[in-house]
Design an enzyme around this catalytic site. Structure first.
Site, short mmCIF file in Angstrom:
data_model
loop_
_atom_site.label_atom_id
_atom_site.label_comp_id
_atom_site.label_asym_id
_atom_site.label_seq_id
_atom_site.Cartn_x
_atom_site.Cartn_y
_atom_site.Cartn_z
N ASP A 1 -11.89 2.68 3.42
CA ASP A 1 -11.01 3.51 4.08
C ASP A 1 -10.22 4.26 3.23
O ASP A 1 -8.82 4.51 3.27
CB ASP A 1 -9.88 2.43 4.33
N ARG B 1 -13.52 2.75 10.36
CA ARG B 1 -13.32 1.54 11.20
C ARG B 1 -12.15 1.82 12.09
O ARG B 1 -11.17 2.65 11.70
CB ARG B 1 -12.80 0.51 10.09
N TRP C 1 -8.87 1.15 12.73
CA TRP C 1 -7.40 0.40 12.26
C TRP C 1 -6.68 0.29 13.49
O TRP C 1 -5.92 -0.60 13.75
CB TRP C 1 -7.08 1.09 11.19
N THR D 1 0.76 -1.34 -0.06
CA THR D 1 -0.09 -0.17 0.06
C THR D 1 0.98 1.26 0.02
O THR D 1 0.62 2.14 -0.75
CB THR D 1 -0.78 0.19 1.16
N GLN E 1 -9.96 1.88 -3.37
CA GLN E 1 -9.65 1.55 -1.94
C GLN E 1 -8.46 2.38 -1.32
O GLN E 1 -7.31 2.32 -2.13
CB GLN E 1 -9.30 -0.05 -2.22
N ASP E 2 -8.28 2.88 -0.38
CA ASP E 2 -6.97 3.54 0.25
C ASP E 2 -6.81 4.73 -0.50
O ASP E 2 -5.46 4.88 -1.09
CB ASP E 2 -5.93 2.59 0.51
N GLN F 1 -5.45 -2.06 -2.69
CA GLN F 1 -5.27 -0.69 -2.26
C GLN F 1 -4.43 -0.17 -3.35
O GLN F 1 -3.42 -0.40 -4.02
CB GLN F 1 -4.32 -0.87 -0.99
#
Length: 370
Positions: A231, A287, A289, A152, A209-210, A187
């Site tokens: 996220d 969320r 994390w 990522t 995503q991300d 990601q």
């Protein structure tokens, strides 16, 4: 200390004294009240101090705004100093100590860019976020030059490792297609900011995503547009998002934030002030994390896409006792607090105050004249 942790301490103190003998009830009650008062005072001292300079574990910030060099990037070499953003960055001394402004004309620049840690005081200004776009399409599972997956962290289209970075009126985009639900290694970061004291004004961050890796340091986002699915604002930064539009683009469940505060000692968290949340699918506000994840939404409009529960514990019920998740005077069909998880908070004015001004990120030190 989050309020949930305070409630845990309160419970433990009450439980401990609940078994005291009747002969010592009066003495036990007095001790218990003193202990509870001290614990409550400690919590509200934190609430008061988190917005002041005294709370910060970061060094005092001293920004530089006087421009010592201007560089022009244009797709046509006749009208600029360079035709790519990367070449403009490469022309700056590797150890930079004065403000350099890179003006990027309209166009799509297909580049993967990284600013090294020693190259401080760099500004990048686009013609308009709708017209000046830097894009790439790496994903976490794509193999790098060493034959191993990028991960990522290294998937970012644009990565900043140096302090006092400023970006205005420009789009950072990761063009990787949105992954199917549950896909691994997809990601795809549009921008990663891994340095202190960075500001983004009128920018767009586009991904799935991300999207935005708010990795570490104090950051300020104003009048920005951030789009993603899962996220799509994540990391362990201490960041204020003001007047930003947060747009979810998913056909199933998604999550707006994944804040990774791991310790009570970390002065990090995300605060969203006067923002707007729209999009498709069903969206968690965040969320957990990190075990001590901290996110606050204040004066923010939330469309109906927000799930009634609002927050997810990352599959770990223990985090429900340590996270700090709050709303303050939010509006819209997704802002209804009645169905929220029991470990989220509808904040009071006192509890919200530290999160709704520039003092949250010590902005009075490094955002002047911006």
């Amino acid at each position: 200390m989050g309020l949930n942790l305070f409630m845990l301490l309160l419970f433990l103190l009450l439980f401990r004294c609940g078994n005291c003998s009747s002969n010592s009830n009066s003495h036990s009650y007095s001790l218990r009240m003193n202990e509870l008062k001290a614990t409550e005072e400690a919590y509200f001292n934190w609430v008061h101090n988190v917005g002041s300079r005294n709370h910060s574990l970061f060094e005092e910030a001293k920004n530089k705004f006087t421009v010592c060099k201007r560089i022009k990037v244009h797709k046509n070499p006749k009208f600029g100093d360079y035709t790519t953003v990367q070449k403009a960055i490469d022309s700056i001394p590797i150890v930079n100590n004065c403000r350099v402004v890179i003006s990027v004309s309209a166009g799509i620049y297909r580049e993967k860019i990284e600013i090294p840690a020693t190259m401080a005081y760099v500004s990048i200004e686009g013609a308009d976020a709708r017209k000046t776009i830097i894009q790439w399409d790496d994903t976490a599972d794509r193999k790098g030059k060493n034959g191993l997956p990028l991960g990522t962290y290294a998937s970012a289209t644009f990565a900043v490792n140096a302090p006092y970075f400023i970006a205005k009126n420009i789009t950072f985009k990761n063009k990787a297609p949105a992954p199917p639900s549950g896909a691994l290694g997809k990601q795809a970061v549009a921008l990663r900011i891994s340095a202190d004291t960075a500001a983004f004004i009128g920018c767009k961050f586009i991904g799935a995503q991300d999207t935005l890796y708010d990795h570490k340091g104090r950051h300020y986002f104003k009048n920005c547009y951030i789009q993603g699915s899962v996220d799509f604002i994540f990391g362990d930064g201490l960041s204020l998002y003001e007047n930003c539009h947060l747009h979810a683009k998913t056909k199933s469940y998604g999550a707006l934030t994944a804040q990774k505060r791991e310790s009570m000692l970390e002065e990090t968290g995300f605060s969203f002030l006067n923002c707007k949340v729209t999009g498709s699918g069903a969206l968690f506000l965040g969320r957990a994390w990190g075990t001590f994840s901290r996110v606050v939404f204040a004066y923010t409009y939330m469309d109906k896409i927000i799930t009634p529960r609002g927050w997810y514990n990352w599959g770990d019920k223990n985090r429900e006792m340590t996270v700090f998740y709050g709303q303050f005077k939010c509006s819209g069909p997704g802002a209804e607090f009645g169905g929220r998880v029991s470990w989220a908070r509808e904040l009071t004015q006192q509890e919200a105050q530290p999160f709704i001004s520039l003092s949250f990120i010590d902005g009075h030190e490094w955002l002047i004249n911006l």
